[in-house]
Design a protein around this motif. Sequence first.
Motif, PDB file in Angstrom:
ATOM      1  N   ILE A  51       0.871  -1.170   0.000  1.00 35.18           N
ATOM      2  CA  ILE A  51       0.000   0.000   0.000  1.00 35.18           C
ATOM      3  C   ILE A  51       0.911   1.224   0.000  1.00 35.18           C
ATOM      4  N   LEU A  52       0.951   1.941  -1.107  1.00 36.82           N
ATOM      5  CA  LEU A  52       1.930   2.995  -1.297  1.00 36.82           C
ATOM      6  C   LEU A  52       1.490   4.317  -0.676  1.00 36.82           C
ATOM      7  N   SER A  53       2.480   5.037  -0.197  1.00 38.05           N
ATOM      8  CA  SER A  53       2.313   6.424   0.215  1.00 38.05           C
ATOM      9  C   SER A  53       3.664   7.106   0.005  1.00 38.05           C
ATOM     10  N   ALA A  54       3.835   8.301   0.541  1.00 35.51           N
ATOM     11  CA  ALA A  54       5.106   9.009   0.366  1.00 35.51           C
ATOM     12  C   ALA A  54       6.159   8.555   1.358  1.00 35.51           C
ATOM     13  N   VAL A  55       5.723   7.969   2.467  1.00 36.37           N
ATOM     14  CA  VAL A  55       6.636   7.549   3.534  1.00 36.37           C
ATOM     15  C   VAL A  55       6.204   6.174   4.030  1.00 36.37           C
ATOM     16  N   GLU A  56       7.060   5.584   4.864  1.00 39.55           N
ATOM     17  CA  GLU A  56       6.760   4.250   5.381  1.00 39.55           C
ATOM     18  C   GLU A  56       6.308   4.261   6.838  1.00 39.55           C
ATOM     19  N   THR A  57       6.106   5.437   7.390  1.00 37.83           N
ATOM     20  CA  THR A  57       5.617   5.549   8.763  1.00 37.83           C
ATOM     21  C   THR A  57       4.206   6.119   8.758  1.00 37.83           C
ATOM     22  N   VAL A  58       3.426   5.755   9.774  1.00 38.28           N
ATOM     23  CA  VAL A  58       2.046   6.222   9.880  1.00 38.28           C
ATOM     24  C   VAL A  58       2.040   7.596  10.544  1.00 38.28           C
ATOM     25  N   THR A  59       1.424   8.563   9.885  1.00 37.18           N
ATOM     26  CA  THR A  59       1.360   9.923  10.413  1.00 37.18           C
ATOM     27  C   THR A  59       0.051  10.587  10.019  1.00 37.18           C
ATOM     28  N   THR A  60      -0.526  11.334  10.944  1.00 42.09           N
ATOM     29  CA  THR A  60      -1.772  12.035  10.651  1.00 42.09           C
ATOM     30  C   THR A  60      -1.579  13.136   9.619  1.00 42.09           C
ATOM     31  N   LYS A  61      -0.342  13.537   9.398  1.00 40.87           N
ATOM     32  CA  LYS A  61      -0.079  14.587   8.408  1.00 40.87           C
ATOM     33  C   LYS A  61      -0.274  14.089   6.979  1.00 40.87           C
ATOM     34  N   ILE A  62      -0.216  12.791   6.789  1.00 44.06           N
ATOM     35  CA  ILE A  62      -0.436  12.197   5.460  1.00 44.06           C
ATOM     36  C   ILE A  62      -1.546  11.162   5.603  1.00 44.06           C
ATOM     37  N   PRO A  63      -2.783  11.532   5.317  1.00 40.49           N
ATOM     38  CA  PRO A  63      -3.920  10.635   5.559  1.00 40.49           C
ATOM     39  C   PRO A  63      -3.801   9.276   4.880  1.00 40.49           C
ATOM     40  N   THR A  64      -3.120   9.211   3.729  1.00 43.60           N
ATOM     41  CA  THR A  64      -3.034   7.910   3.055  1.00 43.60           C
ATOM     42  C   THR A  64      -2.211   6.904   3.857  1.00 43.60           C
ATOM     43  N   THR A  65      -1.356   7.368   4.762  1.00 36.97           N
ATOM     44  CA  THR A  65      -0.638   6.420   5.623  1.00 36.97           C
ATOM     45  C   THR A  65      -1.592   5.770   6.621  1.00 36.97           C
ATOM     46  N   LEU A  66      -2.600   6.521   7.070  1.00 42.67           N
ATOM     47  CA  LEU A  66      -3.600   5.960   7.982  1.00 42.67           C
ATOM     48  C   LEU A  66      -4.440   4.906   7.261  1.00 42.67           C
ATOM     49  N   GLU A  67      -4.813   5.195   6.015  1.00 43.69           N
ATOM     50  CA  GLU A  67      -5.578   4.216   5.243  1.00 43.69           C
ATOM     51  C   GLU A  67      -4.750   2.968   4.980  1.00 43.69           C
ATOM     52  N   ALA A  68      -3.454   3.143   4.723  1.00 44.11           N
ATOM     53  CA  ALA A  68      -2.589   1.987   4.495  1.00 44.11           C
ATOM     54  C   ALA A  68      -2.530   1.098   5.734  1.00 44.11           C
ATOM     55  N   ALA A  69      -2.385   1.727   6.889  1.00 46.76           N
ATOM     56  CA  ALA A  69      -2.352   0.952   8.126  1.00 46.76           C
ATOM     57  C   ALA A  69      -3.674   0.226   8.354  1.00 46.76           C
ATOM     58  N   ALA A  70      -4.777   0.903   8.051  1.00 43.87           N
ATOM     59  CA  ALA A  70      -6.095   0.272   8.213  1.00 43.87           C
ATOM     60  C   ALA A  70      -6.266  -0.908   7.266  1.00 43.87           C
ATOM     61  N   LEU A  71      -5.796  -0.790   6.040  1.00 40.95           N
ATOM     62  CA  LEU A  71      -5.905  -1.888   5.084  1.00 40.95           C
ATOM     63  C   LEU A  71      -5.091  -3.095   5.545  1.00 40.95           C
ATOM     64  N   CYS A  72      -3.930  -2.841   6.128  1.00 39.60           N
ATOM     65  CA  CYS A  72      -3.130  -3.947   6.661  1.00 39.60           C
ATOM     66  C   CYS A  72      -3.868  -4.662   7.800  1.00 39.60           C
ATOM     67  N   LYS A  73      -4.503  -3.907   8.644  1.00 38.17           N
ATOM     68  CA  LYS A  73      -5.267  -4.524   9.732  1.00 38.17           C
ATOM     69  C   LYS A  73      -6.490  -5.258   9.190  1.00 38.17           C
ATOM     70  N   MET A  74      -7.099  -4.739   8.126  1.00 31.67           N
ATOM     71  CA  MET A  74      -8.215  -5.444   7.487  1.00 31.67           C
ATOM     72  C   MET A  74      -7.744  -6.787   6.935  1.00 31.67           C
ATOM     73  N   ALA A  75      -6.519  -6.830   6.414  1.00 29.49           N
ATOM     74  CA  ALA A  75      -5.969  -8.102   5.948  1.00 29.49           C
ATOM     75  C   ALA A  75      -5.754  -9.054   7.116  1.00 29.49           C
ATOM     76  N   ASP A  76      -5.298  -8.520   8.243  1.00 31.09           N
ATOM     77  CA  ASP A  76      -5.118  -9.350   9.437  1.00 31.09           C
ATOM     78  C   ASP A  76      -6.438  -9.947   9.913  1.00 31.09           C
ATOM     79  N   ARG A  77      -7.513  -9.196   9.745  1.00 31.62           N
ATOM     80  CA  ARG A  77      -8.822  -9.624  10.247  1.00 31.62           C
ATOM     81  C   ARG A  77      -9.648 -10.380   9.201  1.00 31.62           C
ATOM     82  N   GLY A  78      -9.074 -10.667   8.047  1.00 34.28           N
ATOM     83  CA  GLY A  78      -9.784 -11.446   7.040  1.00 34.28           C
ATOM     84  C   GLY A  78     -10.726 -10.650   6.169  1.00 34.28           C
ATOM     85  N   GLN A  79     -10.674  -9.318   6.244  1.00 30.00           N
ATOM     86  CA  GLN A  79     -11.488  -8.496   5.349  1.00 30.00           C
ATOM     87  C   GLN A  79     -10.851  -8.365   3.969  1.00 30.00           C
TER      88      GLN A  79
END
Length: 325
Positions: free
Chosen positions: A191-219
Amino acid sequence: MRSAGDKTLGGAETPPTSKYDRLIAAARSGAPALTIVAHPCDAASLQGALEARDEGLIVPILVGPQHRIRDVAQAQGLDLGAVEIVDMPHSHASAAEAVKLVREGRGELLMKGSLHTDELMREVAAGATGLRTERRISHVFIMDVPGHAETLFITDAAINIFPDLDAKRDIVQNAVDLWAGIGLGVPRVAILSAVETVTTKIPTTLEAAALCKMADRGQITGALVDGPLAFDNAISPEAAAIKGIVSPVAGHAQILVVPDLEAGNMLAKNLTFLSRADAAGIVLGARVPIILTSRADSVRARLASCAVAALYAAARRHAASAAAV
């Protein structure tokens, strides 16, 4: 053209070497997919459909003004042979009729001809008469990048402009299902963004982290998913090592999920025009896969689009038969 499996001087067949050649060879080994071609009224679109027919990838049914199709074929020296033509007066009618034929079960694939993509997709997305499913419709570029060992999927760079989290879940799952469906195994998804760390300054990093957790939960199923990852950390083992990222995906990603259409479009075109990559294209999430080709596509890219769609149609056909038993 038969670049895969050509005879050597000694008579033995050489194995296909390029990523596209391997896909085309795999599709050629199965039954060709019945394909509805919407409005193939210029040289590029008609030639693309007929080349795929000649390679044994598809069996086309051409939908459009019969006189225009025959005029183009004659002008270009193309052999229509016994191809069925469904005569329609103009591009809008061609799109509507092509979608109708798919709904009636006449075709396993839908292929764009010389009409605008928006015109075809409007008929595909129509509520009562289209081809929508519960899944979000999305596009995948299948990239053959010189110097890169593996096929790369880039999604979505053509349909969803600013997808939200729910749409991105479907975008990821569509690409994963395609990867597995054409026989490439379990994909590594970045899940691409500009950086590899989760930060509220770049909303797409939050979505990337959420998608990873969705994969963990079978979504999201059937893939290894990691993010956020910057592009270099996704495809370069050296870059991932320098950043200290320990992950089965980092440095080895096969599916690149972009933040939005603009980023994906620029990434795909950078690879195409600077790295001389070929970019085949498939639309997923509808009742059938949709082959999107462009007049700028190379012959290999057009054939690869048809090959990928035909392989996926065969996998869906096999799954449906197994479910019916």
